[in-house]
Motif scaffolding. Structure first.
Motif, PDB file in Angstrom:
ATOM      1  N   LYS A 198       0.820  -1.216   0.000  1.00 45.70           N
ATOM      2  CA  LYS A 198       0.000   0.000   0.000  1.00 45.70           C
ATOM      3  C   LYS A 198       0.850   1.260   0.000  1.00 45.70           C
ATOM      4  CE  LYS A 198      -3.856  -2.279   0.203  1.00 45.70           C
ATOM      5  NZ  LYS A 198      -4.765  -2.302  -0.949  1.00 45.70           N
ATOM      6  N   ILE A 199       1.969   1.206   0.734  1.00 50.31           N
ATOM      7  CA  ILE A 199       2.892   2.335   0.746  1.00 50.31           C
ATOM      8  C   ILE A 199       4.305   1.790   0.618  1.00 50.31           C
ATOM      9  CG2 ILE A 199       1.393   3.754   2.197  1.00 50.31           C
ATOM     10  CD1 ILE A 199       3.261   3.154   4.541  1.00 50.31           C
ATOM     11  N   SER A 200       5.213   2.647   0.197  1.00 53.07           N
ATOM     12  CA  SER A 200       6.598   2.225   0.098  1.00 53.07           C
ATOM     13  C   SER A 200       7.173   2.095   1.505  1.00 53.07           C
ATOM     14  CB  SER A 200       7.403   3.243  -0.709  1.00 53.07           C
ATOM     15  OG  SER A 200       8.720   2.788  -0.883  1.00 53.07           O
ATOM     16  N   GLN A 201       7.666   0.911   1.842  1.00 49.71           N
ATOM     17  CA  GLN A 201       8.116   0.634   3.201  1.00 49.71           C
ATOM     18  C   GLN A 201       9.525   1.159   3.445  1.00 49.71           C
ATOM     19  OE1 GLN A 201       6.171  -0.765   5.398  1.00 49.71           O
ATOM     20  NE2 GLN A 201       4.499  -1.541   4.149  1.00 49.71           N
ATOM     21  N   SER A 202       9.829   1.349   4.716  1.00 49.33           N
ATOM     22  CA  SER A 202      11.191   1.726   5.091  1.00 49.33           C
ATOM     23  C   SER A 202      12.109   0.530   4.909  1.00 49.33           C
ATOM     24  CB  SER A 202      11.226   2.188   6.548  1.00 49.33           C
ATOM     25  OG  SER A 202      11.005   1.086   7.417  1.00 49.33           O
ATOM     26  N   PHE A 203      13.406   0.814   4.825  1.00 54.59           N
ATOM     27  CA  PHE A 203      14.372  -0.272   4.686  1.00 54.59           C
ATOM     28  C   PHE A 203      14.284  -1.222   5.869  1.00 54.59           C
ATOM     29  CE2 PHE A 203      18.468  -2.190   5.580  1.00 54.59           C
ATOM     30  CZ  PHE A 203      18.779  -2.761   4.359  1.00 54.59           C
ATOM     31  N   ALA A 204      14.130  -0.682   7.082  1.00 53.77           N
ATOM     32  CA  ALA A 204      14.086  -1.530   8.278  1.00 53.77           C
ATOM     33  C   ALA A 204      12.938  -2.532   8.194  1.00 53.77           C
ATOM     34  CB  ALA A 204      13.949  -0.665   9.534  1.00 53.77           C
ATOM     35  N   THR A 205      11.761  -2.080   7.750  1.00 51.43           N
ATOM     36  CA  THR A 205      10.603  -2.972   7.640  1.00 51.43           C
ATOM     37  C   THR A 205      10.861  -4.058   6.601  1.00 51.43           C
ATOM     38  OG1 THR A 205       9.093  -1.199   8.270  1.00 51.43           O
ATOM     39  CG2 THR A 205       8.135  -3.085   7.114  1.00 51.43           C
ATOM     40  N   ILE A 206      11.357  -3.657   5.430  1.00 52.97           N
ATOM     41  CA  ILE A 206      11.641  -4.625   4.375  1.00 52.97           C
ATOM     42  C   ILE A 206      12.713  -5.617   4.825  1.00 52.97           C
ATOM     43  CG2 ILE A 206      12.660  -4.883   2.079  1.00 52.97           C
ATOM     44  CD1 ILE A 206       9.860  -3.947   1.855  1.00 52.97           C
ATOM     45  N   ALA A 207      13.746  -5.113   5.511  1.00 55.98           N
ATOM     46  CA  ALA A 207      14.850  -5.975   5.950  1.00 55.98           C
ATOM     47  C   ALA A 207      14.362  -7.043   6.921  1.00 55.98           C
ATOM     48  CB  ALA A 207      15.951  -5.129   6.592  1.00 55.98           C
ATOM     49  N   ASN A 208      13.513  -6.672   7.855  1.00 49.57           N
ATOM     50  CA  ASN A 208      12.985  -7.647   8.807  1.00 49.57           C
ATOM     51  C   ASN A 208      12.085  -8.667   8.112  1.00 49.57           C
ATOM     52  OD1 ASN A 208      14.270  -6.580  11.110  1.00 49.57           O
ATOM     53  ND2 ASN A 208      12.700  -5.012  11.343  1.00 49.57           N
ATOM     54  N   ASP A 209      11.263  -8.185   7.169  1.00 44.74           N
ATOM     55  CA  ASP A 209      10.421  -9.105   6.391  1.00 44.74           C
ATOM     56  C   ASP A 209      11.283 -10.060   5.560  1.00 44.74           C
ATOM     57  OD1 ASP A 209       8.237  -7.841   7.418  1.00 44.74           O
ATOM     58  OD2 ASP A 209       7.727  -6.737   5.594  1.00 44.74           O
ATOM     59  N   TYR A 210      12.393  -9.537   5.044  1.00 46.51           N
ATOM     60  CA  TYR A 210      13.319 -10.333   4.221  1.00 46.51           C
ATOM     61  C   TYR A 210      13.900 -11.499   5.023  1.00 46.51           C
ATOM     62  CZ  TYR A 210      18.134 -11.105   2.443  1.00 46.51           C
ATOM     63  OH  TYR A 210      19.337 -11.651   2.036  1.00 46.51           O
ATOM     64  N   ILE A 211      14.369 -11.218   6.242  1.00 47.36           N
ATOM     65  CA  ILE A 211      14.938 -12.274   7.073  1.00 47.36           C
ATOM     66  C   ILE A 211      13.875 -13.321   7.411  1.00 47.36           C
ATOM     67  CG2 ILE A 211      15.849 -12.769   9.387  1.00 47.36           C
ATOM     68  CD1 ILE A 211      17.957 -11.750   7.493  1.00 47.36           C
ATOM     69  N   PHE A 218      20.564   2.519   6.936  1.00 47.52           N
ATOM     70  CA  PHE A 218      19.476   2.793   5.986  1.00 47.52           C
ATOM     71  C   PHE A 218      18.083   2.648   6.585  1.00 47.52           C
ATOM     72  CE2 PHE A 218      22.953   0.667   3.569  1.00 47.52           C
ATOM     73  CZ  PHE A 218      23.361   1.745   2.793  1.00 47.52           C
ATOM     74  N   GLY A 219      17.983   2.298   7.861  1.00 49.27           N
ATOM     75  CA  GLY A 219      16.709   1.876   8.443  1.00 49.27           C
ATOM     76  C   GLY A 219      15.528   2.778   8.198  1.00 49.27           C
ATOM     77  N   ALA A 220      15.680   4.086   8.367  1.00 44.84           N
ATOM     78  CA  ALA A 220      14.552   5.010   8.258  1.00 44.84           C
ATOM     79  C   ALA A 220      14.266   5.437   6.825  1.00 44.84           C
ATOM     80  CB  ALA A 220      14.808   6.242   9.121  1.00 44.84           C
ATOM     81  N   VAL A 221      15.145   5.077   5.894  1.00 46.06           N
ATOM     82  CA  VAL A 221      14.989   5.506   4.505  1.00 46.06           C
ATOM     83  C   VAL A 221      14.015   4.580   3.785  1.00 46.06           C
ATOM     84  CG1 VAL A 221      16.200   6.001   2.346  1.00 46.06           C
ATOM     85  CG2 VAL A 221      17.369   6.307   4.541  1.00 46.06           C
ATOM     86  N   ARG A 222      13.155   5.158   2.945  1.00 46.52           N
ATOM     87  CA  ARG A 222      12.265   4.327   2.145  1.00 46.52           C
ATOM     88  C   ARG A 222      13.086   3.439   1.234  1.00 46.52           C
ATOM     89  NH1 ARG A 222       7.575   8.023  -0.402  1.00 46.52           N
ATOM     90  NH2 ARG A 222       8.310   6.790  -2.174  1.00 46.52           N
ATOM     91  N   ILE A 223      12.661   2.200   1.074  1.00 42.17           N
ATOM     92  CA  ILE A 223      13.437   1.247   0.289  1.00 42.17           C
ATOM     93  C   ILE A 223      13.646   1.726  -1.135  1.00 42.17           C
ATOM     94  CG2 ILE A 223      11.376  -0.082  -0.333  1.00 42.17           C
ATOM     95  CD1 ILE A 223      14.819  -1.614   0.440  1.00 42.17           C
ATOM     96  N   ASP A 224      12.629   2.424  -1.698  1.00 41.80           N
ATOM     97  CA  ASP A 224      12.761   2.879  -3.083  1.00 41.80           C
ATOM     98  C   ASP A 224      13.482   4.218  -3.203  1.00 41.80           C
ATOM     99  OD1 ASP A 224      10.853   4.474  -1.990  1.00 41.80           O
ATOM    100  OD2 ASP A 224       9.310   4.107  -3.487  1.00 41.80           O
ATOM    101  N   ALA A 225      13.931   4.752  -2.053  1.00 37.80           N
ATOM    102  CA  ALA A 225      14.656   6.024  -2.071  1.00 37.80           C
ATOM    103  C   ALA A 225      16.146   5.834  -1.844  1.00 37.80           C
ATOM    104  CB  ALA A 225      14.093   6.973  -1.013  1.00 37.80           C
TER     105      ALA A 225
END
Length: 377
Positions: free
Chosen positions: A89-102, A128-135
């Motif tokens: 729904k929205i572009s996730q932060s790197f931290a969120t994507i990273a945790n989902d990735y693991i 990179f945690g607070a940065v949007r993954i696509d940014a």
């Protein structure tokens, strides 16, 4: 829809004292020392805080233009959401994507999860945690490299961390979490040859004897396989009996680092494997089966048992890791004068340049080769 202002009105702005401020709807008007009015915005857009100076009244900037800028930013965010991969729904932060990735890697029984988790938790999320993954851009990654070098990290260490970052991006694209066009491209740092630690024949004998004495019944065979095949210890841990061709003395390795391959086995090791098969009656399953609760079926580590054997053999556990056994086997082949393309076939290196590092370990075999160039007198 246009914003309604109760506080940030024109009369209120004109009445501001020097240094005074009024804030409403994320817009701040500040009276400067020269009585000019400066406008800035401070708003959240799709989970990212945007704090920006818009301009001054002397530059023909007004409250309406600050309001229009906020609406423009939100419109761009909405347009960006429309192009997001399905399910986001929205572009996730790197931290969120990273945790989902693991978590996803764990469910898929991916490789090197413990190492990737450590890289993400200790290095990548802080950077990179607070940065949007696509940014995340190449500039962000270059800044990360500069920061890690200032911390004293070696280029080889930074490369391992960048490898985790690259795999995360590739996986997120494959899982449709992020668009491929928004993934930054970045290379790896050039590493020096570095020092290759290899065991002497006498040290190998001591290590094998120490492994035989250990309480772990699998350790001796693990050490023998690594020392006599040059396999990576992760490859050795995942070996299966049904992948062993005793007649051809070959192990089939379906998930090697450089792709699937066949691993030749020397005669002495083949004899040891035949003996183990006869004693255990094994013909199926993993050579090194995992304990209760193993999600993969194979053993995940020999680290503690190997460390015990190293200490028992009188070697330095800070220097002698399981990977040293791979260095030892490859070094032995090079010293024996085996041509490097053949060494590459045995070791499973993806490129010949990786094997060339071992050509400098001991110059004696090179000196012997040069003697063949002598002219008859």
């Amino acid at each position: 829809m246009s914003l309604r202002f109760a506080k940030l009105t024109r009369p209120a702005i004109r009445a501001l004292p020097i240094g005074g401020k009024i804030n409403e709807h994320g817009i701040t008007a500040t009276k400067l020392a020269n009585s000019d009015i400066s406008y800035s915005i401070n708003v959240m857009v799709d989970g990212e805080r945007i704090h920006r100076t818009v301009g001054k009244e002397s530059e023909r900037i007004t409250r309406e233009q600050a309001s229009n800028l906020i609406e423009t930013l939100r419109t761009r965010a909405r347009e960006g959401r429309l192009s997001l991969p399905k399910g986001r729904k929205i572009s996730q932060s790197f931290a969120t994507i990273a945790n989902d990735y693991i978590e996803r890697l764990g469910s898929e029984q991916g490789n090197g999860i413990a190492r990737k988790r450590q890289h993400i938790a200790s290095r990548l999320i802080p950077a990179f945690g607070a940065v949007r993954i696509d940014a995340i851009s190449e500039a962000n990654i270059k800044a990360f490299i500069v920061s890690r070098r200032k911390d004293g990290a070696r280029d080889s260490t930074i490369n391992r961390e960048l490898a985790t970052l690259s795999h995360l991006f590739r996986s997120a694209t494959r899982w449709k979490w992020v668009e491929g066009g928004k993934v930054p491209t970045f290379g790896r740092l050039k590493e020096g040859v570095g020092r290759i630690i290899a065991l002497s024949p006498h040290e190998c004998d001591r290590l094998i004897a120490a492994a035989l004495e250990d309480q772990d019944p699998d350790l001796w065979l693990f050490v023998m396989i690594c020392l006599q095949t040059s396999m990576r210890h992760g490859e050795a841990r995942r070996l299966r009996w049904e992948h062993y061709d005793a007649h051809r003395r070959r192990f089939y390795i379906p998930e090697a680092k450089a792709g699937e391959r066949e691993q030749p086995v020397p005669a002495a090791l083949a004899a040891a494997l035949e003996k183990v098969m006869a004693q255990t009656g094994s013909s199926q399953g993993f050579l090194f089966a995992g304990g209760p609760g193993s999600s993969t079926g194979y053993r995940h580590t020999f680290r503690k048992a190997f460390c015990r054997a190293v200490c028992r053999a009188g070697l330095d556990p800070q220097k002698i890791t399981p990977h040293v056994m791979r260095h030892t086997a490859i070094t032995k082949l090079v010293k024996a004068g085996v041509d490097l393309p053949t060494v590459q076939k045995v070791s499973g290196h993806k490129t010949l340049s990786m094997v060339l590092r071992y050509a400098h370990v001991d110059g004696l075999h090179i000196d012997r080769a040069v003697d063949h160039l002598s002219l008859a007198q």
